[in-house]
Design an enzyme around this catalytic site. Structure first.
Site, mmCIF file in Angstrom:
data_model
loop_
_atom_site.group_PDB
_atom_site.id
_atom_site.type_symbol
_atom_site.label_atom_id
_atom_site.label_comp_id
_atom_site.label_asym_id
_atom_site.label_seq_id
_atom_site.Cartn_x
_atom_site.Cartn_y
_atom_site.Cartn_z
ATOM 1 N N GLY A 307 0.819 -1.211 0.000
ATOM 2 C CA GLY A 307 0.000 0.000 0.000
ATOM 3 C C GLY A 307 0.851 1.258 0.000
ATOM 4 O O GLY A 307 1.977 1.282 -0.507
ATOM 5 N N SER A 308 0.312 2.302 0.604
ATOM 6 C CA SER A 308 0.887 3.647 0.429
ATOM 7 C C SER A 308 2.224 3.877 1.113
ATOM 8 O O SER A 308 2.832 4.936 0.928
ATOM 9 C CB SER A 308 -0.119 4.697 0.893
ATOM 10 O OG SER A 308 -1.250 4.690 0.046
ATOM 11 N N THR A 309 2.716 2.922 1.903
ATOM 12 C CA THR A 309 4.081 3.078 2.416
ATOM 13 C C THR A 309 5.088 3.038 1.267
ATOM 14 O O THR A 309 6.231 3.463 1.433
ATOM 15 C CB THR A 309 4.412 1.971 3.441
ATOM 16 O OG1 THR A 309 4.104 0.693 2.876
ATOM 17 C CG2 THR A 309 3.627 2.167 4.731
#
Length: 724
Positions: A307-309
């Site tokens: 995801g957005s990491t």
């Protein structure tokens, strides 16, 4: 005359010599035909038979596993199982070698082992050669064995045993693993570091070769050959018990609060690569090996879409290519795309597109700056940076420089291969915000060292050293920092760190709820849809947070993630995560440690706060001296030569008047008066002793089913009634 005297004297000598020779021949002849030892009258014929040469193995102890502060994480305990010989037999000097006085033996053992006299009488009246005494007669401590020995009870014998003990119970279990005894009584690693380091931890058994008579007794003066056992090497890990225990508790709370299927997390020093915490839940207790549902090590053997990491790397690539201007505006509503002649995604109108990219919950952000794109975690701006400031080829090159999609290869721990899906335009744009391809936690930690450090990629590791068990100056292995690359410049690292700080401390940043007192953080949230059976329509997400502290000069990376039902509060209700962050900050001295109780604030009286020392394997006087200045409420459980476990664990914060448990003997001890204790104190006593408390109600302890000062044993069931 002189000549006759010499002859006469010679004759006397000859007679005496002949007599001695005759007696020697007679003795040998007696042995050869199975007669008796001249002094002991013992039949010596059996010694001619090799069956009476007995080889007894002396088990070597497996090496101890320590945390970085010297706290024991795993060790072998020599224990004893009691055996009661019931069949009549005598020793060599005609004394009873069986349980002759059954009543006296039952009385003594009942007082020491807590077994009823009636039960012991039943066992002693069996028509069998020997009997054991069940659970309460097994795994006895040395102190308990010595008490029984002092009573000099005929027919009572002991069988040595070795048990691998994990004082903390569930504690980085899927990393450390466990070891159990094989059919030969040797302790063998079966999982985790216990298995991977088995050759280092395993010792060399010794032996005792001796001759015995037909009853198993060794006669005085008989030859005995002894080869001493050599214990295994000791291993020190990078884990910090205080931080690790907080992670374990936080994960349990998240499992409950978020109805999570799984939780995993870690903490790691950025500059050195030392992993100071590493865990997952559900896990299991290696002492009992009950309800093992997961053998894999999530952080290294569970690839997932992060995801957005991953957005941090999209932004960092543009910065390092000198193509980034944080004030530039970009699309914040939706980003539709088609492909160019290289099969790369390019922005298009919705009507001519393959599809459109939206932000979380399809929220409309309108036009936003590139900095705002990271601060608010916007997928549309990640797609813009990928296609308009760099390109998919450059981005993939950077991901490989950050060592994604390849094994980290640390400490010999197996890793599961991750997957790179980067063939189609949709795959490429999805990876700019962490979907479609998989990574592991260990890869994320290694990659983030470059972003939060000086651009260098530092390899994480868990094993600090391996040393000789008898001489710690003999170092078999010593870890050192390993830099595996430098994917970005130091100036780029500083640039991305400034934006990541705003992710946490901007009033509308996606990680604003993760703030903790007195310490500034930098970080990045992640939320990814979970695909199962080829579909993202599962209603499940992985919610994660990667951060570094302190933001001004990052020293420690912290990661925390959980998988569960989609929840709007996943990055809002984050108290368990914050407890973990606070513990890291306090351990490293990043935060203000002054603590006052709310009851004492008005009086201005400050509680004494100190760090719990490590007293395991030390004597009780030593432990008391170490705790003297802390003014804690010390409770000593059992009798023994040294402390075998403690609560709180070393490095944990401890306040004056707080209950501190020192366990000297886990098998039996006197139960304290529990009235007035809180539920948390009861749970702490349970964890450190293994007592089976059944707690009912709320408030403080009003009643306990077993009276105070009664002798209790591990696994005894004790009912507790709470109330107000």
């Amino acid at each position: 005359m002189a000549k006759k005297r010499v002859i006469a004297e010679s004759g006397k000598i000859l007679v005496v010599s002949s007599l001695v020779f005759f007696l020697l021949i007679y003795s040998v002849f007696q042995v050869s035909i199975g007669k008796y030892h001249m002094r002991s009258k013992t039949d010596l014929k059996p010694y001619i038979d090799k069956a009476n040469v007995v080889t007894k193995t002396e088990q070597a102890l497996r090496g101890v596993i320590y945390d970085r502060n010297g706290n024991v994480l795993a060790q072998d305990n020599r224990t004893y199982d009691i055996i009661c010989v019931l069949k009549e037999r005598l020793t060599g000097d005609k004394k009873p070698a069986y349980v002759k006085d059954k009543e006296h033996t039952a009385e003594v053992l009942s007082s020491i082992l807590g077994i009823s006299k009636e039960e012991l009488r039943k066992k002693f009246n069996q028509k069998i050669y020997q009997t054991e005494l069940g659970v309460k007669g097994r795994n006895l401590s040395k102190a308990t064995k010595e008490k029984i020995d002092e009573a000099k009870l005929p027919g009572i014998e002991f069988r040595d045993s070795i048990k691998r003990v994990y004082p903390n119970g569930q504690f980085a279990t899927n990393l450390i693993g466990y070891a159990v005894s094989d059919t030969k009584g040797n302790t063998v690693g079966k999982m985790g570091l216990e298995m991977y380091l088995n050759n280092y931890l395993t010792g060399e058994n010794g032996s005792i070769v001796e001759q015995r008579d037909k009853n198993g007794y060794v006669l005085p003066g008989m030859k005995q050959e002894t080869k001493a056992a050599v214990n295994g090497n000791n291993v020190t890990l990078t884990l910090d018990s205080g931080i690790q225990n907080t992670l374990e508790e936080s994960m349990k709370q998240t499992m409950k609060n978020m109805k999570a299927e799984a939780v995993w997390g870690a903490a790691m020093e950025i500059d050195t690569g030392r992993v100071v915490a590493w865990g997952q839940s559900n896990s299991f207790n290696p002492n009992t090996l009950e309800n093992i549902k997961e053998y894999s090590n999530f952080g290294m053997q569970m690839p997932y879409e992060p995801g957005s990491t991953m957005k941090s790397f999209t932004w960092a690539a543009a910065m390092n290519e000198s193509k980034y201007n944080g004030e530039k505006k970009a699309e914040g509503n939706k980003w539709c795309f088609t492909s160019d002649n290289k099969n790369n995604p390019v922005r298009s109108s919705e009507s001519n597109s393959y599809g459109c990219i939206y932000n979380a919950r399809r929220r409309q952000w309108n036009s936003q700056s590139l900095d705002s794109g990271l601060i608010h975690s916007l997928n549309t701006i990640a797609a813009t940076i990928l296609t308009e400031y760099i390109n998919p080829t450059i981005y993939l090159e950077y991901l490989k420089k950050f060592h994604f999609f390849q094994n980290v290869d640390t400490d010999g721990i197996p890793e599961t291969a991750t997957s790179l899906n980067y063939n189609y335009p949709g795959d490429k744009v999805a990876l700019s915000f962490g979907q479609g391809s998989t990574v592991t936690l260990i890869q994320l930690l290694q990659a983030y060292t470059a972003l939060t450090g000086n651009g260098e990629l530092v390899k994480p590791y868990f094993v600090e050293s391996i040393k000789d068990a008898y001489d710690s100056s003999k170092v078999i292995y010593q870890a050192k920092k390993t830099v595996v690359g430098k994917p970005i410049k130091a100036e780029t690292a500083k640039q991305i760190q400034k934006v990541m700080t705003q992710v946490v401390h901007n009033k509308t940043g996606s990680a604003k709820y993760y703030q903790i007192p007195n310490v500034k953080l930098m970080g990045k949230t992640g939320t990814t849809q979970v695909a199962e059976k080829g579909s993202y329509d599962t209603g499940k997400t992985i919610s994660s947070f990667m951060c570094a502290m302190p933001a001004e000069n990052p020293k420690v990376l912290v990661y925390y993630a959980f998988k569960g039902p989609d929840n709007l509060s996943a990055h809002v209700d984050v108290e368990p995560q914050k407890a973990f962050l606070r513990k890291v900050a306090m351990t490293y001295g990043f935060s203000d440690k002054t603590v006052k109780s709310s009851e004492q604030k008005d009086k201005g009286t400050q509680l004494i706060q100190s760090t719990m020392p490590n007293v395991v394997n030390h004597s009780l006087p030593y432990a008391k001296q170490q705790l003297k200045s802390s003014k804690v409420n010390l409770l000593v459980l059992g009798e023994g030569q040294s402390v075998i476990s403690q609560y709180p664990l070393a490095t944990h914060r401890v306040l004056s008047n707080e209950k501190v448990f020192l366990v000297m003997d886990k098998n039996q001890f006197n139960l304290p008066d529990l009235r007035g204790w809180s539920r948390k104190e009861i749970e702490s006593l349970r964890d450190v002793t293994g007592l089976n408390f059944v707690v009912k109600g709320n408030g403080v302890v009003l009643k306990q089913s077993v009276p105070a000062n009664s002798v209790v044993h591990k696994n005894d069931k004790i009912e507790i009634q709470l109330g107000t």
